[in-house]
Each structure stands twice: as C-alpha cells, then as structure tokens.
Design a protein around this motif. Structure first.
Motif, short mmCIF file in Angstrom:
data_model
loop_
_atom_site.label_atom_id
_atom_site.label_comp_id
_atom_site.label_asym_id
_atom_site.label_seq_id
_atom_site.Cartn_x
_atom_site.Cartn_y
_atom_site.Cartn_z
N THR A 1 0.84 -1.21 0.00
CA THR A 1 0.00 0.00 0.00
C THR A 1 0.87 1.25 0.00
O THR A 1 0.60 2.21 -0.72
CB THR A 1 -0.92 0.01 1.23
OG1 THR A 1 -1.74 -1.16 1.21
CG2 THR A 1 -1.81 1.24 1.25
N LEU A 2 1.90 1.24 0.81
CA LEU A 2 2.81 2.39 0.89
C LEU A 2 3.50 2.64 -0.45
O LEU A 2 3.58 3.78 -0.92
CB LEU A 2 3.84 2.16 1.99
CG LEU A 2 4.92 3.22 2.17
CD1 LEU A 2 4.31 4.60 2.40
CD2 LEU A 2 5.84 2.85 3.34
N GLY A 3 4.00 1.59 -1.08
CA GLY A 3 4.67 1.74 -2.37
C GLY A 3 3.76 2.34 -3.42
O GLY A 3 4.16 3.24 -4.17
N LEU A 4 2.53 1.85 -3.49
CA LEU A 4 1.58 2.37 -4.48
C LEU A 4 1.23 3.83 -4.20
O LEU A 4 1.14 4.64 -5.13
CB LEU A 4 0.31 1.51 -4.47
CG LEU A 4 -0.79 1.92 -5.45
CD1 LEU A 4 -0.28 1.92 -6.89
CD2 LEU A 4 -2.00 0.98 -5.32
N ALA A 5 1.05 4.18 -2.93
CA ALA A 5 0.73 5.56 -2.58
C ALA A 5 1.86 6.51 -2.97
O ALA A 5 1.61 7.63 -3.43
CB ALA A 5 0.45 5.66 -1.08
N MET A 6 3.09 6.07 -2.81
CA MET A 6 4.23 6.91 -3.18
C MET A 6 4.24 7.19 -4.68
O MET A 6 4.48 8.33 -5.11
CB MET A 6 5.53 6.24 -2.76
CG MET A 6 5.73 6.13 -1.27
SD MET A 6 7.29 5.31 -0.81
CE MET A 6 8.48 6.61 -1.21
N VAL A 7 3.97 6.17 -5.47
CA VAL A 7 3.95 6.35 -6.93
C VAL A 7 2.83 7.29 -7.33
O VAL A 7 3.02 8.20 -8.17
CB VAL A 7 3.80 5.00 -7.63
CG1 VAL A 7 3.63 5.19 -9.13
CG2 VAL A 7 5.02 4.12 -7.36
N ARG A 8 1.67 7.10 -6.75
CA ARG A 8 0.53 7.96 -7.11
C ARG A 8 0.77 9.41 -6.71
O ARG A 8 0.40 10.33 -7.44
CB ARG A 8 -0.74 7.42 -6.47
CG ARG A 8 -1.23 6.13 -7.11
CD ARG A 8 -2.57 5.69 -6.56
NE ARG A 8 -3.07 4.52 -7.28
CZ ARG A 8 -4.18 3.87 -6.96
NH1 ARG A 8 -4.89 4.26 -5.91
NH2 ARG A 8 -4.57 2.82 -7.67
N ARG A 9 1.38 9.61 -5.54
CA ARG A 9 1.61 10.98 -5.11
C ARG A 9 2.70 11.65 -5.96
O ARG A 9 2.70 12.87 -6.14
CB ARG A 9 2.02 11.00 -3.64
CG ARG A 9 1.89 12.34 -2.96
CD ARG A 9 0.63 13.08 -3.38
NE ARG A 9 -0.28 13.36 -2.31
CZ ARG A 9 -1.59 13.33 -2.45
NH1 ARG A 9 -2.13 12.98 -3.60
NH2 ARG A 9 -2.38 13.66 -1.46
N ALA A 10 3.59 10.86 -6.51
CA ALA A 10 4.65 11.43 -7.35
C ALA A 10 4.08 12.13 -8.57
O ALA A 10 4.61 13.15 -9.02
CB ALA A 10 5.62 10.33 -7.78
N CYS A 11 3.03 11.57 -9.13
CA CYS A 11 2.46 12.16 -10.34
C CYS A 11 1.32 13.13 -10.03
O CYS A 11 0.82 13.80 -10.94
CB CYS A 11 1.98 11.08 -11.30
SG CYS A 11 0.58 10.10 -10.75
N ARG A 12 0.95 13.22 -8.77
CA ARG A 12 -0.10 14.17 -8.40
C ARG A 12 0.20 14.79 -7.04
O ARG A 12 -0.44 14.47 -6.04
CB ARG A 12 -1.47 13.50 -8.38
CG ARG A 12 -2.61 14.50 -8.28
CD ARG A 12 -3.95 13.83 -8.49
NE ARG A 12 -5.02 14.81 -8.51
CZ ARG A 12 -6.31 14.53 -8.72
NH1 ARG A 12 -6.68 13.27 -8.91
NH2 ARG A 12 -7.21 15.47 -8.73
N PRO A 13 1.20 15.68 -6.97
CA PRO A 13 1.57 16.29 -5.69
C PRO A 13 0.48 17.21 -5.16
O PRO A 13 -0.34 17.72 -5.93
CB PRO A 13 2.84 17.07 -6.03
CG PRO A 13 2.73 17.36 -7.49
CD PRO A 13 2.03 16.17 -8.08
N ASN A 14 0.49 17.42 -3.86
CA ASN A 14 -0.51 18.26 -3.23
C ASN A 14 0.19 19.26 -2.31
O ASN A 14 0.42 18.98 -1.14
CB ASN A 14 -1.50 17.39 -2.44
CG ASN A 14 -2.61 18.22 -1.81
OD1 ASN A 14 -2.87 19.35 -2.23
ND2 ASN A 14 -3.25 17.67 -0.80
N GLY A 15 0.58 20.40 -2.86
CA GLY A 15 1.27 21.40 -2.07
C GLY A 15 2.78 21.23 -2.14
O GLY A 15 3.30 20.28 -2.71
N THR A 16 3.49 22.17 -1.53
CA THR A 16 4.95 22.16 -1.56
C THR A 16 5.51 21.09 -0.61
O THR A 16 6.41 20.33 -0.98
CB THR A 16 5.51 23.54 -1.17
OG1 THR A 16 4.98 24.52 -2.06
CG2 THR A 16 7.04 23.55 -1.27
N VAL A 17 4.99 21.06 0.60
CA VAL A 17 5.42 20.07 1.59
C VAL A 17 4.19 19.35 2.13
O VAL A 17 3.25 19.98 2.60
CB VAL A 17 6.19 20.71 2.76
CG1 VAL A 17 6.56 19.65 3.80
CG2 VAL A 17 7.43 21.44 2.26
#
Length: 232
Positions: free
Chosen positions: A203-219
C-alpha cells in the motif's frame, strides 16, 4: 482510481519523467519498484544501490541499476542528472548496525542523496519516514526521523512528500524478533484498526507512486490513514 486520476497519470506519463530510487532492496523499496513497474509512469527509473542484484531482470527496459558508494556519494553525483523525481526508502535498525550505523544510513545517506539530487535538478522528493517522528523526541529512532524531515524541508524541493506509515506489514528476508513480538501483541489492534495503526508495504509503495504524479502542495506530511486513502 477516478477518471481524473487516470487523466492525471496519462498526462504525467506523456511528460517523460525520470526517477531514481534508493533503498529499493528493502521491504518497502521492493513494493515501490513493483508499483513503478506495473504503472509504467516513468520514461526511466534509476535504481541506486550498494550492491548488484538481479532485480532488473524481471522489470521493463526503463529500469537501470547503478552501484554507488553512499560513503562517497560525491563521486557518483552524475547519476542524479536528469532525474526530476526521487524516491527514498533507505533505512536500517539500531540492532542491525548499532547507533552509528543507524545514523549513517537513516540520516547521513538520506540527506546526502537529497542534497546531490536537488543540486542536479530533482524537483519532487518522496521520503519514507515513520509515525511518531519528532526531532525533540528522547528516543533515537523517532528523533532521527524528525531531524531528517526538518533537513529535507530546508532543501526546498518544489514538492516534498513525507510519508509517516504506522507498523509496516511485510514479509522480510531477515527475522526481526522485536517486530514479531509486537505483531503478536498488537495483532488484534492491527486487524481492527489497520487504517490508523499499520500499513502494508504494498500500500505504501503504491501511494508513493501515485503521489509522485499528483503532488498536493509544496510540503506534505502524509499520515497512515492518508496513505491508505491515496492508494485506494
């Protein structure tokens, strides 16, 4: 994934991004690499490690494995050239490497990697930290995690995602007695409150990939429930 998510992923794929991964031989890193392979979002993925593995034999042509010496990363800084996204899954335990070994991997290697990547143009950095991280903690593990988070923020990436998973659920090649005891003691809680207390590495690995292509804010500081949400 929603239609909007699919559209975002398709656009990201067309942009031809290049990523690097450190810590890809660990439990979380292996699942991250699987997610990178199945989603095929990156034009190129560079796996940076201390020893040669056969991992790329089962992956696509976009994957490349490069051996680096993290003690002298300045001799390998060119490996970050062209990488606009970085994934960090580096980590060890005090019981395995002692206090000095733990600090060297979980702090020094991570910060060196981030600094050289930023200098070479990396814009997005995704980092695995831990639930309870706190730079003012009395405990070495949580204090180190908190200090690393603060130093990463000071580097001012265009997007920094800090993942704070709970108890990681995975199959490890090495046996960690402490984790086995904890799993036995807290298994009822984990089963009932998985969203808040634990996290499968898949789950963590998939979430990291998804967030990489759709960031939400600077930090972003991404807690256990939010990681579950991103991956669903």
């Amino acid at each position: 994934m929603t239609t909007e998510d699919n559209d975002q992923a398709a656009q990201f794929r067309q942009e031809g991004h290049v990523a690097f991964v450190v810590g890809y031989t660990g439990a979380t890193g292996k699942e991250l690499v699987k997610a990178l392979s199945t989603t095929s979002l990156f034009k190129r993925v560079v796996l940076l490690g201390r020893r040669k593995t056969n991992v790329t034999e089962k992956l696509g042509n976009e994957f490349e494995e490069i051996i680096v010496d993290f003690e002298h990363l300045e001799n390998h800084e060119d490996v970050f050239t062209g990488c606009d996204v970085g994934f960090n899954c580096l980590g060890t335990t005090r019981s395995k490497g002692g206090k000095e070994g733990f600090l060297r991997v979980d702090h020094d290697y991570v910060i060196k990697t981030a600094e050289f990547a930023k200098a070479k143009g990396c814009k997005r950095f995704l980092h695995v930290s831990s639930q309870g991280s706190d730079k003012d903690s009395w405990f070495l593990y949580t204090k180190t995690k908190g200090l690393v988070e603060e130093e990463l923020q000071n580097l001012q990436f265009e997007h920094l995602a800090i993942f704070r998973p709970g108890f990681l659920l995975c199959e490890r090649e090495e046996t960690r007695i402490g984790e086995k005891i904890a799993a036995c003691c807290f298994s009822p809680c984990i089963c009932c409150c998985l969203k808040y207390s634990a996290m499968p590495t898949e789950t963590l690995g998939l979430a990291m990939v998804r967030r990489a292509c759709r960031p939400n804010g600077t930090v972003e500081i991404i807690d256990n429930p939010t990681i579950h949400y991103i991956a669903t």
